[in-house]
Design a protein around this motif. Structure first.
Motif, PDB file in Angstrom:
ATOM      1  N   UNK A 177     126.712  -1.328 103.997  1.00 16.15           N
ATOM      2  CA  UNK A 177     126.492  -0.196 103.096  1.00 16.15           C
ATOM      3  C   UNK A 177     125.057   0.309 103.175  1.00 16.15           C
ATOM      4  N   UNK A 178     124.100  -0.635 103.154  1.00 10.08           N
ATOM      5  CA  UNK A 178     122.697  -0.242 103.251  1.00 10.08           C
ATOM      6  C   UNK A 178     122.398   0.365 104.614  1.00 10.08           C
ATOM      7  N   UNK A 179     122.952  -0.212 105.681  1.00 12.14           N
ATOM      8  CA  UNK A 179     122.722   0.323 107.025  1.00 12.14           C
ATOM      9  C   UNK A 179     123.220   1.757 107.141  1.00 12.14           C
ATOM     10  N   UNK A 180     124.395   2.027 106.590  1.00  6.37           N
ATOM     11  CA  UNK A 180     124.948   3.381 106.626  1.00  6.37           C
ATOM     12  C   UNK A 180     124.048   4.354 105.878  1.00  6.37           C
ATOM     13  N   UNK A 181     123.576   3.952 104.705  1.00  5.81           N
ATOM     14  CA  UNK A 181     122.710   4.811 103.898  1.00  5.81           C
ATOM     15  C   UNK A 181     121.381   5.069 104.606  1.00  5.81           C
ATOM     16  N   UNK A 182     120.829   4.031 105.236  1.00  4.97           N
ATOM     17  CA  UNK A 182     119.573   4.193 105.963  1.00  4.97           C
ATOM     18  C   UNK A 182     119.731   5.201 107.094  1.00  4.97           C
ATOM     19  N   UNK A 183     120.814   5.091 107.831  1.00  2.00           N
ATOM     20  CA  UNK A 183     121.029   6.013 108.951  1.00  2.00           C
ATOM     21  C   UNK A 183     121.183   7.444 108.448  1.00  2.00           C
ATOM     22  N   UNK A 184     121.980   7.633 107.409  1.00  2.00           N
ATOM     23  CA  UNK A 184     122.206   8.977 106.891  1.00  2.00           C
ATOM     24  C   UNK A 184     120.916   9.605 106.366  1.00  2.00           C
ATOM     25  N   UNK A 185     120.150   8.834 105.586  1.00  2.00           N
ATOM     26  CA  UNK A 185     118.905   9.359 105.027  1.00  2.00           C
ATOM     27  C   UNK A 185     117.877   9.638 106.119  1.00  2.00           C
ATOM     28  N   UNK A 186     117.762   8.712 107.073  1.00  2.41           N
ATOM     29  CA  UNK A 186     116.787   8.878 108.146  1.00  2.41           C
ATOM     30  C   UNK A 186     117.048  10.157 108.929  1.00  2.41           C
ATOM     31  N   UNK A 187     118.288  10.393 109.297  1.00  2.64           N
ATOM     32  CA  UNK A 187     118.615  11.583 110.085  1.00  2.64           C
ATOM     33  C   UNK A 187     118.491  12.858 109.257  1.00  2.64           C
ATOM     34  N   UNK A 188     118.813  12.773 107.966  1.00  5.23           N
ATOM     35  CA  UNK A 188     118.673  13.953 107.109  1.00  5.23           C
ATOM     36  C   UNK A 188     117.205  14.335 106.933  1.00  5.23           C
ATOM     37  N   UNK A 189     116.348  13.328 106.696  1.00  2.66           N
ATOM     38  CA  UNK A 189     114.926  13.602 106.506  1.00  2.66           C
ATOM     39  C   UNK A 189     114.301  14.079 107.822  1.00  2.66           C
ATOM     40  N   UNK A 190     114.676  13.436 108.927  1.00  2.64           N
ATOM     41  CA  UNK A 190     114.161  13.882 110.227  1.00  2.64           C
ATOM     42  C   UNK A 190     114.535  15.345 110.487  1.00  2.64           C
ATOM     43  N   UNK A 191     115.786  15.684 110.245  1.00  2.00           N
ATOM     44  CA  UNK A 191     116.254  17.049 110.525  1.00  2.00           C
ATOM     45  C   UNK A 191     115.502  18.078 109.690  1.00  2.00           C
ATOM     46  N   UNK A 192     115.275  17.766 108.409  1.00  2.00           N
ATOM     47  CA  UNK A 192     114.493  18.674 107.560  1.00  2.00           C
ATOM     48  C   UNK A 192     113.069  18.811 108.110  1.00  2.00           C
ATOM     49  N   UNK A 193     112.444  17.680 108.435  1.00  2.00           N
ATOM     50  CA  UNK A 193     111.090  17.728 108.968  1.00  2.00           C
ATOM     51  C   UNK A 193     111.006  18.465 110.295  1.00  2.00           C
ATOM     52  N   UNK A 194     111.975  18.244 111.169  1.00  2.00           N
ATOM     53  CA  UNK A 194     112.016  18.919 112.472  1.00  2.00           C
ATOM     54  C   UNK A 194     112.084  20.427 112.296  1.00  2.00           C
ATOM     55  N   UNK A 195     112.935  20.883 111.378  1.00  2.00           N
ATOM     56  CA  UNK A 195     113.113  22.324 111.186  1.00  2.00           C
ATOM     57  C   UNK A 195     111.856  22.966 110.607  1.00  2.00           C
ATOM     58  N   UNK A 196     111.235  22.293 109.634  1.00  2.00           N
ATOM     59  CA  UNK A 196     110.011  22.830 109.033  1.00  2.00           C
ATOM     60  C   UNK A 196     108.893  22.867 110.078  1.00  2.00           C
ATOM     61  N   UNK A 197     108.740  21.781 110.848  1.00  2.00           N
ATOM     62  CA  UNK A 197     107.698  21.737 111.868  1.00  2.00           C
ATOM     63  C   UNK A 197     107.926  22.812 112.929  1.00  2.00           C
ATOM     64  N   UNK A 198     109.181  23.006 113.326  1.00  2.00           N
ATOM     65  CA  UNK A 198     109.494  23.991 114.371  1.00  2.00           C
ATOM     66  C   UNK A 198     109.077  25.387 113.940  1.00  2.00           C
ATOM     67  N   UNK A 199     109.259  25.712 112.656  1.00  2.00           N
ATOM     68  CA  UNK A 199     108.843  27.018 112.148  1.00  2.00           C
ATOM     69  C   UNK A 199     107.336  27.222 112.280  1.00  2.00           C
ATOM     70  N   UNK A 200     106.591  26.126 112.386  1.00  2.00           N
ATOM     71  CA  UNK A 200     105.141  26.186 112.456  1.00  2.00           C
ATOM     72  C   UNK A 200     104.621  25.911 113.861  1.00  2.00           C
ATOM     73  N   UNK A 201     105.511  25.961 114.848  1.00  2.00           N
ATOM     74  CA  UNK A 201     105.102  25.812 116.234  1.00  2.00           C
ATOM     75  C   UNK A 201     104.875  24.384 116.680  1.00  2.00           C
ATOM     76  N   UNK A 202     105.481  23.426 115.971  1.00  2.00           N
ATOM     77  CA  UNK A 202     105.304  22.015 116.288  1.00  2.00           C
ATOM     78  C   UNK A 202     106.663  21.364 116.522  1.00  2.00           C
ATOM     79  N   UNK A 203     106.762  20.559 117.553  1.00  2.00           N
ATOM     80  CA  UNK A 203     107.956  19.765 117.827  1.00  2.00           C
ATOM     81  C   UNK A 203     107.778  18.387 117.186  1.00  2.00           C
ATOM     82  N   UNK A 204     108.734  17.983 116.372  1.00  2.00           N
ATOM     83  CA  UNK A 204     108.762  16.617 115.834  1.00  2.00           C
ATOM     84  C   UNK A 204     109.634  15.799 116.775  1.00  2.00           C
ATOM     85  N   UNK A 205     108.987  15.089 117.693  1.00  2.00           N
ATOM     86  CA  UNK A 205     109.732  14.361 118.730  1.00  2.00           C
ATOM     87  C   UNK A 205     110.450  13.153 118.164  1.00  2.00           C
ATOM     88  N   UNK A 206     109.746  12.365 117.383  1.00  2.00           N
ATOM     89  CA  UNK A 206     110.346  11.205 116.718  1.00  2.00           C
ATOM     90  C   UNK A 206     109.473  10.806 115.544  1.00  2.00           C
TER      91      UNK A 206
END
Length: 310
Positions: A177-206
């Motif tokens: 249960x914790x592993x599933x939640x960690x994966x979901x949250x990690x990818x959701x937060x990464x995706x939000x950060x990637x999109x915001x960074x991309x708007x500012x001319x930055x690639x969030x690689x990892x």
């Protein structure tokens, strides 16, 4: 195992108990049981905390994390209680100190990758997988992945390397249960950060995140609320993430980045006269390397937040 060239003595502050000195942050506990996290200007490379600091680095990391916590507030709660300096704290703590909730930390580095590089690239070149996840043929250093992937690692002590592990291993260690939640949250937060960074001319690689369990507010009847995962430590900073200038992205080579790569490059150059595989600690950094590194951290802050650093 290596560590600090010169380990600093913790500050003595009335009402605070020193808990831990990390590569960058010093942790204290206050009389309310909250943690007080102070980001120093220390910089680490090749398993060493260097003898030279990067001015303003700790302030940049702290202020950028606070900005990101605001951008992510609707996705996941965070550990911030206050940014006020504790009474009697050194003046130098201003802008680099956060009072945090004390959490039951999950012993997993939650890494999200949207591009292939670093340890992920090394594994891919051998097995065409990253943390057991199969990837397509033909990827090179800097390639964008078909979709972001969750590639966790075990947390290491100072001077030791984090170890990449499979999702199945995470589930075994912390529960499905914790592993599933960690994966979901990690990818959701990464995706939000990637999109915001991309708007500012930055690639969030990892990037990597840390989560801990904390209780929700007590109910009206005085009973404790349910536990939930809380985003902790730093988030989407140049120390925890690979940021690349989008206009210079070119798969098939090492990408320029907004981080301490300038420090790594100098330490491995003939000018440093240092053997990273030997037993001698690294030397002091030249002033020019210090200033260029500081400038990269400040540039990342200004581009991401749209705010001028002062």
């Amino acid at each position: 195992m290596t560590g600090f060239v010169d380990k600093p003595e913790p500050a003595q502050v009335p009402g605070l108990t020193h808990v831990h000195t990390g590569k960058v942050r010093d942790l204290y506990r206050n009389e309310d049981g909250d943690l007080v996290m102070v980001a120093s200007d220390r910089v680490s490379a090749y398993d060493w905390v260097l003898p030279t600091e990067i001015p303003d680095k700790g302030r940049v990391l702290t202020q950028l994390s606070l900005w990101w916590f605001d951008q992510l507030a609707d996705l996941v709660p965070n550990h911030v209680v206050s940014t006020e300096l504790p009474p009697g704290a050194p003046a130098g703590w201003a802008g680099r100190t956060v009072v945090c909730r004390s959490l039951r930390m999950v012993p997993v580095e939650c890494v999200a990758r949207g591009y292939l590089t670093g340890s992920g690239l090394a594994e891919y070149e051998e097995t065409r997988t990253v943390c057991g996840l199969a990837l397509p043929e033909g990827l090179v250093d800097g390639s964008e992945l078909p979709a972001p992937i969750f590639t966790p690692a075990t947390k290491a002590e100072v001077g030791e390397h984090d170890e990449n592990v499979s999702y199945e291993e995470v589930a075994r260690r912390v529960g499905a249960e914790t592993a599933t939640a960690l994966r979901q949250l990690t990818l959701a937060v990464y995706s939000r950060g990637r999109d915001i960074a991309r708007e500012r001319g930055i690639i969030l690689a990892d990037t990597k995140f840390e989560f801990g369990y904390g209780s929700t507010a007590d109910g009206a009847d005085g009973t404790a609320g349910d536990e939930l995962l809380v985003l902790a430590d730093e988030v989407l900073t140049p120390d925890s993430s690979r940021f690349w200038p989008a206009d210079q992205w070119e798969p098939g080579r090492s990408q320029p980045s907004f981080d301490k790569q300038i420090v790594r490059d100098w330490l491995t150059s003939p000018a440093a006269g240092w053997d990273r595989h030997g037993e001698q600690p690294p030397p002091e950094l030249p002033a020019e390397v210090v200033e260029r590194t500081r400038a990269r951290y400040v540039e990342a802050y200004e581009l991401l937040t749209g705010t001028r650093w002062d």
